[in-house]
Design a protein around this motif. Structure first.
Motif, mmCIF file in Angstrom:
data_model
loop_
_atom_site.group_PDB
_atom_site.id
_atom_site.type_symbol
_atom_site.label_atom_id
_atom_site.label_comp_id
_atom_site.label_asym_id
_atom_site.label_seq_id
_atom_site.Cartn_x
_atom_site.Cartn_y
_atom_site.Cartn_z
ATOM 1 N N PHE A 92 22.097 25.327 41.012
ATOM 2 C CA PHE A 92 22.052 24.659 42.084
ATOM 3 C C PHE A 92 20.654 24.712 42.687
ATOM 4 O O PHE A 92 19.930 23.974 42.988
ATOM 5 N N GLY A 93 20.370 26.105 42.724
ATOM 6 C CA GLY A 93 18.907 26.755 43.337
ATOM 7 C C GLY A 93 17.894 25.967 42.467
ATOM 8 O O GLY A 93 17.006 25.515 42.915
ATOM 9 N N ILE A 94 18.038 25.934 41.087
ATOM 10 C CA ILE A 94 16.935 25.557 40.340
ATOM 11 C C ILE A 94 16.515 24.079 40.406
ATOM 12 O O ILE A 94 15.507 23.431 40.441
ATOM 13 N N ASN A 95 17.778 23.593 40.288
ATOM 14 C CA ASN A 95 17.736 21.904 40.103
ATOM 15 C C ASN A 95 17.659 21.200 41.474
ATOM 16 O O ASN A 95 17.506 19.702 41.613
ATOM 17 N N ILE A 96 18.685 21.585 42.575
ATOM 18 C CA ILE A 96 18.815 20.722 43.635
ATOM 19 C C ILE A 96 17.780 21.355 44.812
ATOM 20 O O ILE A 96 17.191 20.560 45.433
ATOM 21 N N TRP A 97 18.456 22.543 45.289
ATOM 22 C CA TRP A 97 17.917 23.020 46.447
ATOM 23 C C TRP A 97 17.745 24.515 46.417
ATOM 24 O O TRP A 97 18.862 25.163 46.123
ATOM 25 N N PRO A 98 16.637 25.210 46.620
ATOM 26 C CA PRO A 98 15.277 24.356 47.066
ATOM 27 C C PRO A 98 14.800 23.934 45.637
ATOM 28 O O PRO A 98 13.730 22.986 46.027
ATOM 29 N N GLY A 99 15.018 24.340 44.653
ATOM 30 C CA GLY A 99 14.268 23.709 43.527
ATOM 31 C C GLY A 99 13.204 24.541 43.109
ATOM 32 O O GLY A 99 12.675 25.308 43.511
#
Length: 147
Positions: free
Chosen positions: A32-39
């Motif tokens: 989630f953190g790598i791909n969506i938020w925050p990226g």
């Protein structure tokens, strides 16, 4: 003549399962953190070249997540050694690709972070290769283990 053997006890099933659940949650959070938020692109030291390794980074996380879900249901020494070998092989591919692409830029830092990261990647590559060998040996020698 007697032979000295050492047997290491595995943690309890409940403790192992708790660890697998925690690993699944951490892997899901990383995806989630790598791909969506925050990226991944919020990290100032990652360059646009990171997109060349992103699919492999994601694959490594997904493999780890999936294996930990599987371990919740089948947690033998043999299945764990096999799964860990697969996970390590993907991690090795990611590490080698990171070395080749090197999607990092530390700007005008007075400290040579690029050199430190190259050393860390080199150690990771060697350590992961050794871990793969250890797991393969474990697979071959522990064929009788079912616990």
């Amino acid at each position: 003549m007697t032979s000295a053997t050492t047997t290491t006890e595995r943690p309890s099933v409940a403790a192992r399962r708790a660890g697998y659940v925690i690993a699944v949650l951490i892997n899901a959070a990383m995806l989630f953190g790598i791909n969506i938020w925050p990226g991944w692109d919020v990290l100032p030291f990652l360059t646009d070249d990171f997109t060349q390794v992103l699919a492999w980074v994601n694959a490594s996380i997904v493999v780890s997540l999936a294996l930990n879900v599987l371990y919740l249901f089948k947690d033998t020494k043999r299945s764990k050694a096999l799964g860990d070998t697969v996970s390590l092989a993907v991690a090795l591919a990611v590490s080698v690709l990171m070395w080749r692409v090197f999607p990092f830029d530390f700007g005008d830092s007075t400290f040579d972070w690029a050199l430190v990261l190259r050393i860390v990647l080199g150690v990771a590559i060697v350590g992961t290769a050794i871990a793969i060998i250890v797991n393969l040996v474990s697979l071959v020698t522990d064929t009788h283990s079912r616990s």
